[in-house]
Design an enzyme around this catalytic site. Structure first.
Site, PDB file in Angstrom:
ATOM      1  N   ASP A 196       0.843  -1.192   0.000  1.00  0.00           N
ATOM      2  CA  ASP A 196       0.000   0.000   0.000  1.00  0.00           C
ATOM      3  C   ASP A 196       0.881   1.244   0.000  1.00  0.00           C
ATOM      4  O   ASP A 196       1.947   1.254  -0.612  1.00  0.00           O
ATOM      5  CB  ASP A 196      -0.932  -0.035   1.230  1.00  0.00           C
ATOM      6  CG  ASP A 196      -2.267   0.631   0.983  1.00  0.00           C
ATOM      7  OD1 ASP A 196      -2.302   1.871   0.888  1.00  0.00           O
ATOM      8  OD2 ASP A 196      -3.286  -0.072   0.876  1.00  0.00           O
ATOM      9  N   HIS A 228      -3.418   6.265   3.641  1.00  0.00           N
ATOM     10  CA  HIS A 228      -4.233   5.135   3.201  1.00  0.00           C
ATOM     11  C   HIS A 228      -3.764   3.827   3.825  1.00  0.00           C
ATOM     12  O   HIS A 228      -4.551   3.099   4.434  1.00  0.00           O
ATOM     13  CB  HIS A 228      -4.175   5.054   1.673  1.00  0.00           C
ATOM     14  CG  HIS A 228      -5.100   4.052   1.068  1.00  0.00           C
ATOM     15  ND1 HIS A 228      -4.700   2.780   0.731  1.00  0.00           N
ATOM     16  CD2 HIS A 228      -6.402   4.135   0.705  1.00  0.00           C
ATOM     17  CE1 HIS A 228      -5.729   2.116   0.197  1.00  0.00           C
ATOM     18  NE2 HIS A 228      -6.761   2.916   0.169  1.00  0.00           N
ATOM     19  N   SER A 405     -11.459  -0.380  -0.355  1.00  0.00           N
ATOM     20  CA  SER A 405     -10.133  -0.463   0.265  1.00  0.00           C
ATOM     21  C   SER A 405     -10.215  -0.947   1.701  1.00  0.00           C
ATOM     22  O   SER A 405      -9.284  -1.583   2.201  1.00  0.00           O
ATOM     23  CB  SER A 405      -9.456   0.908   0.272  1.00  0.00           C
ATOM     24  OG  SER A 405      -8.785   1.181  -0.921  1.00  0.00           O
TER      25      SER A 405
END
Length: 458
Positions: A196, A228, A405
């Site tokens: 990620d 994120h 996600s």
């Protein structure tokens, strides 16, 4: 330089707010170690995860399948990938089309060639193809979440409202924890790689959870500029039962491996994803989470080959995508991957942003599963503040997120619990078990943590 416009890259709904403090999310219930009536865990696996088997060598077959190069898709300009056995011993002297061209090895069997100045990438690739080489673009991938309204920057206090991790009860995680505790096991997972945007390694809710973070991009492995990867990692591996804010699906242990391949803008390339998969394999990861992707069924031959190889060792889970009506994004559309869509405020209805398999993807429709991903009021998915996904934010903060996600790491967390509970399960066994134990009572294949861990111990 990367293209300034990425019209087909995946962008998910997402981050609503960042709220600091250690107790904003409340503490999920502590498992009660009381065995249910009758025998449990008849296969008698030992308490805690077994020692990790030696990692398999990373050996993707870059000769497999047909290369379908899409030069209209977002890709790194000025670069062409060369795949296959010819790439292993490639030299400018042996291939006249490469005379004067800079070529470097990414991993064995995969080379990166710089497009000569003044030439078009597609035209240069065509000349290499005419010389007998397998070529494709260096595609761009993007994190599957984006800020949702101005609250993301200034912070959106949630004072007066107790925000809880409602998704844990919806996927029956507390019941799974109770069952494992009754078996004499700590509910913790195997080595799980999160590929990620990096991780805030100093976050106080990740204390003791992280293996040494790695990076295959220019950003620091221990920072999360895209805001994120920290959230994704927290859903799987936030320290649990420590009295601090939120609980990860896997309670404890130093078994979370963050591999940064997305930069501060949330972008990464084919070469970086292949290298990240190699790192995960070398580290012995048994679960790999990919909350990233782009629109397109499966155009990336290099990544596809690497995923096929990685799935021999690890359960690979990928977010389905956040554009409804266009089918699964890649790599969620890969046949070796569990693809994860999102439900919003109810378990029987896909979140308004969630992708799902389309009519052309019947071959992989059986790999599709859903988990709570949070709501998005921008597309009419109405609900309360608890219908977002509460997880970690960089800076030892906490935030409300939405997007596939944040559904995908729930499946990854359960896969890690399952493989820790029964070390005899292969990656493929685990994939099939999770897909076979979904809860279809509301009409969609909802992740069921309790049914999965119970099935793993039979």
């Amino acid at each position: 330089m990367r293209s300034a416009t990425l019209p087909t890259l995946l962008t998910l709904t997402a981050l609503l707010a960042a709220c600091g403090g250690g107790g904003s999310g409340g503490t999920p219930p502590t498992p009660t170690p009381v065995p249910p009536a009758g025998s449990v865990c008849p296969q008698g696996v030992s308490s805690g995860p077994s020692a990790q088997a030696a990692p398999l060598p990373f050996q993707p077959d870059f000769t497999a399948g047909t290369v379908t190069a899409d030069w209209t898709a977002p890709h790194v300009p000025g670069e062409v990938l060369i795949l296959g056995p010819a790439a292993a011993n490639l030299s400018a002297q042996s291939v006249s089309a490469l005379a004067g061209v800079t070529v470097q090895e990414v991993v064995p069997g995969l080379k990166l060639a710089a497009t000569p100045a003044g030439r078009d990438d597609a035209a240069f690739a065509a000349s290499l193809h005419a010389a007998g080489l397998r070529v494709q673009p260096n595609y761009l991938y993007r994190a599957q979440a984006l800020p949702n309204d101005p609250g993301v920057n200034a912070g959106l206090p949630i004072s007066g409202t107790r925000v809880t991790q409602t998704y844990l009860n919806r996927i029956k995680a507390p019941a799974a924890w109770d069952f494992l505790t009754a078996c004499g096991k700590t509910p913790q997972g195997v080595v799980t790689a999160v590929i990620d945007s990096g991780v805030d390694a100093s976050h106080n809710d990740l204390t003791g959870r992280l293996l040494t973070p790695q990076t295959v991009t220019s950003g620091a492995a221990t920072q999360d500029d895209a805001r994120h990867g920290t959230g994704v990692t927290g859903i799987i591996g936030a320290a649990t039962n420590n009295g601090v804010a939120v609980a990860g699906l896997t309670w404890g242990g130093t078994n979370m491996l963050s591999i940064r391949m997305l930069d501060a803008a949330g972008e990464g390339s084919t070469t970086q994803l292949v290298q990240a998969l190699q790192r995960a394999m070398n580290a012995g990861a048994k679960v790999i989470n990919l909350s990233l992707g782009f629109e397109g069924a499966n155009p990336d031959t290099a990544v596809s080959s690497a995923l096929t190889d990685a799935a021999k060792q690890a359960v690979v889970i990928a977010a389905a995508g956040n554009t409804p009506g266009v089918g699964l994004f890649f790599p969620a559309s890969h046949p070796a991957v569990i693809s994860v869509g999102a439900v919003g405020s109810t378990n029987g209805t896909l979140a308004c942003y969630s992708a799902k398999p389309d009519a052309s993807q019947t071959a992989v429709a059986g790999n599709f599963i859903v988990a709570p991903g949070g709501i998005d009021s921008r597309c009419g998915d109405k609900g309360g503040i608890n219908d977002y996904t509460l997880t970690l934010m960089p800076g030892s903060g906490y935030g409300l997120m939405s997007g596939t996600s944040f559904a995908a790491p729930q499946v990854s967390g359960v896969a890690a619990l399952v493989r820790a509970a029964n070390s005899n399960l292969t990656a493929d066994d685990t994939k099939k078990l999770i897909l076979a134990t979904v809860d279809r009572s509301a009409g969609l294949p909802l992740l069921d943590a309790n049914a999965a861990v119970r099935a793993a111990t039979r």
